[in-house]
Design a protein around this motif. Sequence first.
Motif, PDB file in Angstrom:
ATOM      1  N   MET A   1       0.862  -1.210   0.000  1.00 12.67           N
ATOM      2  CA  MET A   1       0.000   0.000   0.000  1.00 12.67           C
ATOM      3  C   MET A   1       0.887   1.244   0.000  1.00 12.67           C
ATOM      4  O   MET A   1       1.963   1.261   0.571  1.00 12.67           O
ATOM      5  CB  MET A   1      -0.879  -0.058   1.251  1.00 12.67           C
ATOM      6  N   ASN A   2       0.445   2.277  -0.668  1.00 14.24           N
ATOM      7  CA  ASN A   2       1.282   3.474  -0.772  1.00 14.24           C
ATOM      8  C   ASN A   2       1.107   4.377   0.462  1.00 14.24           C
ATOM      9  O   ASN A   2       0.344   4.088   1.371  1.00 14.24           O
ATOM     10  CB  ASN A   2       0.986   4.223  -2.069  1.00 14.24           C
ATOM     11  N   ASN A   3       1.822   5.479   0.455  1.00 16.57           N
ATOM     12  CA  ASN A   3       1.862   6.337   1.647  1.00 16.57           C
ATOM     13  C   ASN A   3       0.920   7.531   1.533  1.00 16.57           C
ATOM     14  O   ASN A   3       1.132   8.558   2.169  1.00 16.57           O
ATOM     15  CB  ASN A   3       3.291   6.832   1.851  1.00 16.57           C
ATOM     16  N   THR A   4      -0.097   7.432   0.703  1.00 18.15           N
ATOM     17  CA  THR A   4      -1.002   8.561   0.479  1.00 18.15           C
ATOM     18  C   THR A   4      -1.728   8.972   1.769  1.00 18.15           C
ATOM     19  O   THR A   4      -2.203   8.134   2.516  1.00 18.15           O
ATOM     20  CB  THR A   4      -2.041   8.196  -0.601  1.00 18.15           C
ATOM     21  N   LYS A   5      -1.766  10.281   2.001  1.00 18.12           N
ATOM     22  CA  LYS A   5      -2.511  10.841   3.141  1.00 18.12           C
ATOM     23  C   LYS A   5      -3.794  11.490   2.621  1.00 18.12           C
ATOM     24  O   LYS A   5      -3.808  12.071   1.534  1.00 18.12           O
ATOM     25  CB  LYS A   5      -1.672  11.902   3.866  1.00 18.12           C
ATOM     26  N   ASN A   6      -4.832  11.389   3.441  1.00 15.00           N
ATOM     27  CA  ASN A   6      -6.152  11.866   3.016  1.00 15.00           C
ATOM     28  C   ASN A   6      -6.713  12.919   3.965  1.00 15.00           C
ATOM     29  O   ASN A   6      -6.802  12.696   5.164  1.00 15.00           O
ATOM     30  CB  ASN A   6      -7.135  10.698   2.984  1.00 15.00           C
ATOM     31  N   ILE A   7      -7.112  14.051   3.387  1.00 12.17           N
ATOM     32  CA  ILE A   7      -7.769  15.108   4.164  1.00 12.17           C
ATOM     33  C   ILE A   7      -9.145  15.354   3.555  1.00 12.17           C
ATOM     34  O   ILE A   7      -9.259  15.579   2.351  1.00 12.17           O
ATOM     35  CB  ILE A   7      -6.982  16.436   4.114  1.00 12.17           C
ATOM     36  N   MET A   8     -10.172  15.308   4.376  1.00 12.02           N
ATOM     37  CA  MET A   8     -11.505  15.680   3.907  1.00 12.02           C
ATOM     38  C   MET A   8     -11.897  17.012   4.509  1.00 12.02           C
ATOM     39  O   MET A   8     -11.731  17.225   5.706  1.00 12.02           O
ATOM     40  CB  MET A   8     -12.545  14.635   4.334  1.00 12.02           C
ATOM     41  N   ILE A   9     -12.403  17.892   3.655  1.00  7.32           N
ATOM     42  CA  ILE A   9     -12.892  19.182   4.125  1.00  7.32           C
ATOM     43  C   ILE A   9     -14.402  19.164   3.943  1.00  7.32           C
ATOM     44  O   ILE A   9     -14.888  18.993   2.824  1.00  7.32           O
ATOM     45  CB  ILE A   9     -12.263  20.338   3.334  1.00  7.32           C
ATOM     46  N   VAL A  10     -15.141  19.271   5.036  1.00  5.73           N
ATOM     47  CA  VAL A  10     -16.597  19.170   4.932  1.00  5.73           C
ATOM     48  C   VAL A  10     -17.260  20.396   5.539  1.00  5.73           C
ATOM     49  O   VAL A  10     -16.694  21.053   6.411  1.00  5.73           O
ATOM     50  CB  VAL A  10     -17.125  17.887   5.629  1.00  5.73           C
ATOM     51  N   GLY A  11     -18.451  20.720   5.048  1.00  7.73           N
ATOM     52  CA  GLY A  11     -19.154  21.883   5.565  1.00  7.73           C
ATOM     53  C   GLY A  11     -20.475  22.085   4.858  1.00  7.73           C
ATOM     54  O   GLY A  11     -21.027  21.164   4.249  1.00  7.73           O
ATOM     55  N   VAL A  12     -20.976  23.322   4.947  1.00  9.85           N
ATOM     56  CA  VAL A  12     -22.247  23.682   4.329  1.00  9.85           C
ATOM     57  C   VAL A  12     -21.934  24.593   3.145  1.00  9.85           C
ATOM     58  O   VAL A  12     -21.071  25.465   3.252  1.00  9.85           O
ATOM     59  CB  VAL A  12     -23.146  24.417   5.354  1.00  9.85           C
ATOM     60  N   GLY A  13     -22.618  24.354   2.012  1.00 10.18           N
ATOM     61  CA  GLY A  13     -22.390  25.152   0.804  1.00 10.18           C
ATOM     62  C   GLY A  13     -22.387  26.638   1.119  1.00 10.18           C
ATOM     63  O   GLY A  13     -23.295  27.119   1.784  1.00 10.18           O
ATOM     64  N   GLY A  14     -21.348  27.357   0.657  1.00  5.81           N
ATOM     65  CA  GLY A  14     -21.262  28.789   0.903  1.00  5.81           C
ATOM     66  C   GLY A  14     -20.352  29.170   2.054  1.00  5.81           C
ATOM     67  O   GLY A  14     -20.121  30.340   2.312  1.00  5.81           O
TER      68      GLY A  14
END
Lengths: 193, 580
Positions: A1-14
């Motif tokens: 498996m590779n070393n990829t890091k994951n960031i999710m940015i979540v919120g409300v439109g606008g």
Amino acid sequence: MNNTKNIMIVGVGGQGSLLASKILGYILTNEGYDVKVSEVHGMSQRGGSVVTYVRFGDKVYSPIIDKGEADYIVSFEILETARWLPFLRPNGQIVTNTQQIDPMPVITGAVQYPQNICEKIKNLGVKIDALDCLTLAREAGSAKAVNIVLLGRLSHYFDISQQSWEKALTANVPAKFLELNKKAFVLGKDSVS
Amino acid sequence: MKELMLGNKAVARGLYEAGVCFVSSYPGTPSTEITEEAVKFDEIYCEWAPNEKVAMEGAFGASLAGKRAFCAQKHVGLNVAADPLFTMSYTGVNAGLLIVVADDAGMHSSQNEQDSRHYAIAAKVPMLEPSDSAEALAFTKTAYEISEKFDTPVIIKMCTRVAHSQSLTETGEREKHEKTYEKNIEKYVMMPGNAKKRHPVVEARTVALTEYAETSPLNRAEINSDKIGIITSSTCYQYVKEVLGDKVSVLKLGIVNPLPPKLIKDFAAKVEKLFVVEELDPIIETFVKSLGIAVKGSNILPRIDEFSQNMIADAFGEFVDAPKNANYTQIDDPIPSRPPVMCAGCPHRGLFYSLKKRKCTVLGDIGCYTLGAVKPLGAMDMTLCMGASVSASHGFNKMLGANDKNVVAVIGDSTFVHSGITGLANVAYNQSNSTIIILDNSITGMTGHQQNPTTGLNIKGEPAGKINLEALCRAMGFNRVRVVDPYNLAECDAAIKEETAANEASVIISRRPCALLKNVKHKPPLEVDKAKCIGCKACMRIGCPAISMKDGKSVVDTTQCVGCGVCSQLCPKDAFISTK
């Protein structure tokens, strides 16, 4: 498996999550990573739940992040934190604004807004760094700087120099708002959650 | 230096580098940014056309004139432009002609989930499918070479995950490619005698393109395993590589029409088990089966929605040592959904409130106002496709109009020009007693604020022609044309009551610019006088995201409120007061 890091940015439109992903994409590219940033435009912007995926590493294939994969969830709104929690990997880190924005089914009274979300997430043993970004953003000079407060907080968890962050801010925000945003960044970074 | 670039921007960059001179499109998610990025290059003439058919025919004319040309649309936009596409396949091109169609598997912002590859097969034109931004740029340039070499329009199929993802992309210099126009009646005048001669040319071209696809570097075999082989394309390739990496062999197809039989047979011969990973319809799978090769695909992966890495891991778990999907956690509380809503101050809100109050049957259309269907307004009965509100209300009224005079069509300004005018012509000509409401918010809203023929500005925001909607309707024969302000509920109510009751067809233009437009001046936000508020929830009936109930009283979120005042017209106690 590779070393990829994951960031999710979540919120409300606008809420300004696109600027946050733009700055992250810029800084990670400059740090020499392979980077993919994925977002959805259109219908979801109209006050709906929005999500942006940021992935970086030696070689990134998929542009999206799946359940159980996010190393970091950066959330603009506490109900959205709860909604996207299943995407956090075991031992992942949440950085969240404590702001509450009622969705339409809550406004119409059809359903209740869940209470004490932060505590409930903490009780699951999840690492959650929660702060009132709206107050800090207003302290910096604008309620719109919530995104930069959050980025400042996120910077805690990355081995990236303050200089690099400032360079990324300078390159991505209008000059007349630069000082405001630098202040917002530091307020987010130095606040005690 | 590589740049982190949106897939759609990479297409625009490819247009620039390929020497393209003409771009005409109608906006549609997820294709819109291609044209918005292309207009930033001064060397390219760019425009928003009234609809996709007009855009494609404009691009055809530019190609005929000897300049490389382009149009972009979303998948359903290609339905509108299908007419020129099928016959352009016969005429071929002069200078290169590229069409981008952006599919929306998962329906993030669409009314259906159709698979546009069927169009390439049906129209017998080549279709390329990039899997990231770097390929989007490279394939765009290659598409023009194919177009001119094989004398054909070329389609590039994007999808949401390629169009709206950013990945690292290297740029190059602009090239110059121009031809001269030469009259050629047999090639370009498609009447039966000429078209009969062109059809064999099309069939021969498909044979030549198939040969090209057999050896083109756009199709490539990555041989890593003799056990499992996967044929795939587009973003599915990325999911396969993400999950299965070098544990499987992959035939990555950059050309999805025509498909290369020899290449597929050779690949199949090198592996024990063969699979196809493709979103939506089993097009590659059906082709592989037609070659007499056993293959799995649609029996292990769904035919609806978009894929993800977890789905690939699940599907291939029994065949290969795929990584197990990670555990995940969630809180016990039910999570309220957060559907998109009309923005605070949206000019559509007041009108839809009036429609709901009058219990109208509302035949709707495509745009932000489709959100009028969402609770608490729920003031919509049908939405089908661009323009269908007007034409369907004609049919509805012809059948039920004598009994039900409470039927209206609602259609936005941009959608009206796109496909509503022809429907209105039918109302005028065949005389149904219809009431058509044009929701004129002076912009194409849902796709993110594009100018259109009613706004008086072009794609660059410069002064342009402006269609006068009132004059247009009157010229078509409507005697009853009136303009209302949707922030004024009494005015809306009276107009709807009178026009639906009238014994002739009528047009109401509900006019107020989108509240998100930068040049729109707003009043100060409102707040609730808690001493006056009796908690009757009358203001909650309009579904404004800036109003909520706290401790039995209404509260206004002053960061969202733009002071439109629709709520205050519903309040029996005048509890809404200005913060100024």
